[in-house]
Design a protein around this motif. Structure first.
Motif, PDB file in Angstrom:
ATOM      1  N   PHE A 609       6.330  -5.949   5.754  1.00  0.00           N
ATOM      2  CA  PHE A 609       5.673  -6.608   4.635  1.00  0.00           C
ATOM      3  C   PHE A 609       6.579  -7.691   4.070  1.00  0.00           C
ATOM      4  O   PHE A 609       7.792  -7.674   4.253  1.00  0.00           O
ATOM      5  N   ARG A 611       7.516  -9.857   0.426  1.00  0.00           N
ATOM      6  CA  ARG A 611       7.474  -9.729  -1.031  1.00  0.00           C
ATOM      7  C   ARG A 611       8.033 -11.013  -1.620  1.00  0.00           C
ATOM      8  O   ARG A 611       9.113 -11.448  -1.229  1.00  0.00           O
ATOM      9  N   GLY A 626      -4.642  -1.208  -1.794  1.00  0.00           N
ATOM     10  CA  GLY A 626      -4.486  -2.652  -1.831  1.00  0.00           C
ATOM     11  C   GLY A 626      -5.823  -3.354  -1.735  1.00  0.00           C
ATOM     12  O   GLY A 626      -6.882  -2.723  -1.730  1.00  0.00           O
ATOM     13  N   THR A 629      -6.855  -9.812   1.335  1.00  0.00           N
ATOM     14  CA  THR A 629      -6.789 -11.192   0.838  1.00  0.00           C
ATOM     15  C   THR A 629      -7.062 -12.222   1.930  1.00  0.00           C
ATOM     16  O   THR A 629      -7.228 -13.404   1.623  1.00  0.00           O
ATOM     17  N   THR A 639      -5.055  -9.410   6.202  1.00  0.00           N
ATOM     18  CA  THR A 639      -3.902  -9.425   5.308  1.00  0.00           C
ATOM     19  C   THR A 639      -4.252  -8.613   4.069  1.00  0.00           C
ATOM     20  O   THR A 639      -5.332  -8.785   3.499  1.00  0.00           O
ATOM     21  N   LEU A 641      -2.814  -7.101   0.272  1.00  0.00           N
ATOM     22  CA  LEU A 641      -1.831  -7.131  -0.805  1.00  0.00           C
ATOM     23  C   LEU A 641      -1.829  -5.765  -1.481  1.00  0.00           C
ATOM     24  O   LEU A 641      -2.832  -5.340  -2.045  1.00  0.00           O
ATOM     25  N   ASP A 644       2.981  -5.755  -4.972  1.00  0.00           N
ATOM     26  CA  ASP A 644       3.595  -7.056  -4.685  1.00  0.00           C
ATOM     27  C   ASP A 644       3.969  -7.204  -3.214  1.00  0.00           C
ATOM     28  O   ASP A 644       4.687  -8.120  -2.844  1.00  0.00           O
ATOM     29  N   ARG A 645       3.464  -6.300  -2.359  1.00  0.00           N
ATOM     30  CA  ARG A 645       3.804  -6.328  -0.934  1.00  0.00           C
ATOM     31  C   ARG A 645       2.619  -6.858  -0.119  1.00  0.00           C
ATOM     32  O   ARG A 645       1.501  -6.386  -0.266  1.00  0.00           O
ATOM     33  N   LYS A 646       2.897  -7.828   0.764  1.00  0.00           N
ATOM     34  CA  LYS A 646       1.839  -8.411   1.603  1.00  0.00           C
ATOM     35  C   LYS A 646       2.028  -7.963   3.053  1.00  0.00           C
ATOM     36  O   LYS A 646       3.079  -8.186   3.652  1.00  0.00           O
ATOM     37  N   TYR A 647       0.999  -7.313   3.601  1.00  0.00           N
ATOM     38  CA  TYR A 647       1.023  -6.818   4.976  1.00  0.00           C
ATOM     39  C   TYR A 647      -0.007  -7.573   5.813  1.00  0.00           C
ATOM     40  O   TYR A 647      -1.081  -7.917   5.320  1.00  0.00           O
TER      41      TYR A 647
END
Length: 745
Positions: A609, A611, A626, A629, A639, A641, A644-647
């Protein structure tokens, strides 16, 4: 709306020209294929392929968001080159040790089309080539057999409908003789590391002509029964129950099961312990976990420790700063924490656990530099951090997962201890025996362990009932907070939570309360929930229907189960639209759409991920929530969110995500939501029990609504029997080892 037809797989044939990337752990590979008139990049879980190999790949052309056009492989058939030109290309690629382009040319010139047979069957002939010694020839042959062995295993797996990734996992576990081992005992597939379903493996065994009463099948059935029950939370089973249930699902005479059990006990593949005149059967790793936990807790509880001389004045100083006096039980908890190496702090909602933890934390931070706060899940850790204004992490992140190994291992262990002087562990009811064993093993010998939790909540998803078992003994110092504070008494959520624990039906409440019930069943209840979430609650209270409201279902099935409610709520809250790309929906499969609320449903220790303003990290955990997005339909990736973590989830990771407008109560453990709706209509009898209802109600922070039937609620409140889990931890904590005289753990 009709679902689109499943596109037919495309076929790609050619020679592997260049290996770009390969993960030997998973079988995932990226490579270029010379398809005659062009080079095409292929990616997927295809097992082991090498430069120079002839491949036939089935899949689809897609556009990867970062790497452009590539062929997404669903399956791959690979074969060794058959002619001298192909063999030369294969050997020149460097796939085998000590053979470069020049040596490859010499080998092909001497042995022609037969070169690979020489390497595999008569490697000593390679010594006829200048520069190849007997040792080098043997090494070349060994590596050739290893590579060929992986392909042989993949072929064996695929004939039974199993994936290349599973084949690679099996090869890592069983080595060069994997196929031979599985032909002799296919039930190895039921155990580690694959843990396939027994019925699936039974079908393979039947194809291999194994009889229903075979010794291997009986042994596998016993092991599978214990592993299956570990998945239901039991660390062991009474001997009689194990024999009865195994005989029933194998449809084999009980005498054969008894003989099989005795053999497994003699070979120590299973262990037996007797507590209260009942013999219990364990898997060895779960017995070791409970024994290790008991030994460490007893050691910590017996360690002589004195409270700081200034403790009473320190407590008074905290009271002055806080502007209120601690209740007697809170003071007792603070004193116990500061005068013990280990303790349990328990209590229901509104009894001041958080205030007490904050006091303990303040006093410890004045004494020690290194105090850790942790919880079993990411959401629980985030909530703990918010309540204490102190950094908190998951237990997994505290121990640091070793991502280089196939199995889950931790960087911090008995050989690499954590540096903390104090570990405060919240949501203890959710911690299973294997995870707690790992945490205790990694703690310094005299590290203080403070366990905080509510024993009336659901126990852990994994095996064990650690908090409940500890509280059934007097071996670990424990303080149970019971006084409900005045402010909390004004909350009907808090009042009803305590009524449920005491076996009383919750008060129905009204429009001005933070808790109320609405009678409804079946499809009418489903429509009511959808209306509450999408319209009535947002209009009346200003709640965001996606961010603030969570539906918590006792069950997955039925009109008010999480599956049906997710589908309905997704249609209402995030309907399909031209500007909302989605993946799925074929043949009734789940849909993942831009804007969807989703949940991670299994631990993934490999996914990375990003951040903002921080280094990239690794790992997503069961229960993380999450929002989608971005959706890339061609690459079949999404994707997400999460806080505050984007995977970025690739096609082979999408099975780890589920829509989360409605989730099961079990999945909500350790979380809190502003508003909670709990359907209590059409709940299966096996799920009508008290602590499931209690856990659902106590997830609500501002508003809780029960929709369903008063009769179902009464059934859940009355039923405490489902809470029982088979475990020997309390006996081991009391110093009983369950062994006959002269035996040893």
């Amino acid at each position: 709306m009709e679902t689109p037809a499943q596109p037919q797989l495309q076929k790609l044939e050619g020679v592997v020209e260049h290996m770009i990337y390969e993960n030997a752990e998973t079988g995932y590979a990226v490579f270029e294929v010379n398809a005659g008139d062009q080079d095409i990049v292929v990616a997927g879980n295809v097992g082991s392929v090498d430069n120079g190999m002839q491949v036939t790949v089935y899949g689809h052309m897609v556009r990867h968001p970062s790497y452009g056009e590539q062929f997404r492989a669903e399956s791959c058939e690979a074969s060794l080159p058959r002619d001298a030109a192909g063999v030369l290309s294969y050997l020149s690629s460097g796939v085998l040790p000590y053979i470069g382009p020049a040596t490859a040319k010499k080998i092909v010139q001497k042995f022609g089309d037969d070169a690979l047979n020489v390497i595999g069957e008569t490697p000593q002939k390679l010594c006829e080539i200048k520069g190849i010694t007997a040792e080098k020839a043997a090494a070349v042959s060994r590596e050739f057999h290893r590579l060929y062995g992986v392909r042989e295993v993949i072929a064996w797996f695929m004939q039974y409908g199993l994936s290349a990734q599973s084949a690679v996992t099996a090869y890592r576990a069983f080595g060069a003789h994997t196929v031979e081992a599985l032909n002799q005992n296919p039930y190895l597939l039921c155990g580690e590391p694959l843990q396939l379903k027994f019925a699936q493996v039974d079908g393979i065994a039947a194809a291999l002509q194994f009889e229903s009463g075979s010794r291997l099948r009986v042994a596998a059935g016993l092991l599978y029964a214990l592993r299956h029950n570990a998945g239901n939370g039991h660390t062991c089973l009474p001997r009689g129950k194990l024999l009865e249930s195994t005989a029933r699902f194998l449809r084999v005479e009980p005498e054969a099961i008894e003989d099989g059990l005795q053999e497994l006990l003699q070979t120590r593949e299973l262990c037996a312990r007797t507590f209260d005149e009942t013999e219990y059967i364990y898997l060895p790793d779960l017995l070791a976990a409970e024994a290790d936990i008991a030994a460490r807790l007893r050691e910590l509880a017996g360690y002589p420790t004195e409270a700081p001389a200034t403790l009473e004045s320190d407590i008074r100083a905290l009271e002055i700063v806080q502007g209120f006096a601690y209740a007697p039980l809170q003071k007792e908890a603070i004193r116990t924490a500061l005068s013990s190496r280990v303790m349990v702090l328990t209590g229901g909602p509104g009894t001041g656990k958080t205030t007490t933890v904050n006091a303990i934390l303040s006093l410890y931070e004045a004494l020690y530099d290194r105090v850790a706060l942790c919880a079993p899940t990411g959401r629980a850790a985030k909530r703990l951090s918010e309540l204490t204004n102190h950094p908190a992490s998951t237990i997994h992140r505290l121990l640091e997962v070793d991502y280089t190994s196939g199995a889950v291992r931790f960087i911090h262990n008995e050989k690499n201890l954590l540096k903390y002087d104090v570990i405060i562990l919240d949501e203890m009811s959710m911690v299973d025996v294997k995870l707690f064993q790992a945490l205790l093993a990694a703690a310094r010998p005299h590290c203080r362990i403070i366990m905080v939790g509510d024993a009336d909540q659901l126990p852990s998803v994994g095996p064990g009932n650690i908090l409940g078992e500890i509280l059934r003994t007097r071996e670990v110092p424990t303080v149970r907070l019971t006084e409900i504070f005045r402010q909390a008494r004004q909350s009907l959520i808090v009042q009803n939570a305590h009524r449920i624990v005491q076996g009383q039906a919750p008060l129905k409440g009204g429009a001005k309360d933070d808790f109320f019930m609405i009678e409804s069943i079946g499809l009418a209840c489903q429509r009511l929930i959808c209306d509450l979430v999408s319209t009535r609650l947002p209009k009346a209270y200003g709640f965001d229907p996606v961010r603030d409201i969570q539906v918590l279902c006792p069950t997955k099935v039925g009109p008010t189960g999480s599956v049906e409610l997710n589908a309905r709520l997704q249609e209402i809250l995030n309907p399909p639209a031209p500007d909302k790309p989605q993946i799925g929906g074929e043949k009734g499969s789940k849909v993942l759409r831009l804007g969807d609320k989703v949940m991670q449903i299994k631990n993934d220790y490999d996914i990375t991920f990003e951040r903002a303003g921080a280094e990239a990290g690794v790992g997503a955990y069961n229960g993380d929530l999450g929002v989608i997005t971005a959706v890339d339909r061609e690459a079949r990736s999404v994707t997400v969110l999460m806080d505050d973590r984007k995977y970025v989830y690739s096609a082979d990771q999408l099975s780890e995500l589920e829509p989360a407008y409605a989730v099961t109560v079990h999945k909500s453990q350790g979380s809190e939501f502003p508003a909670v709706v709990v359907p209590v209509a059409d709940v299966p009898a096996r799920l009508c029990y008290r602590n499931l209802l209690y856990t659902g109600v106590t997830r609500a922070r501002k508003l809780c609504i029960l929709t369903g039937s008063s009769r179902t609620i009464q059934s859940m409140v009355r039923n405490v029997r489902q809470n029982m889990r088979y475990s020997g931890l309390r006996y081991l904590l009391q110093g009983q080892d369950g062994l006959p005289a002269g035996d040893a753990l």
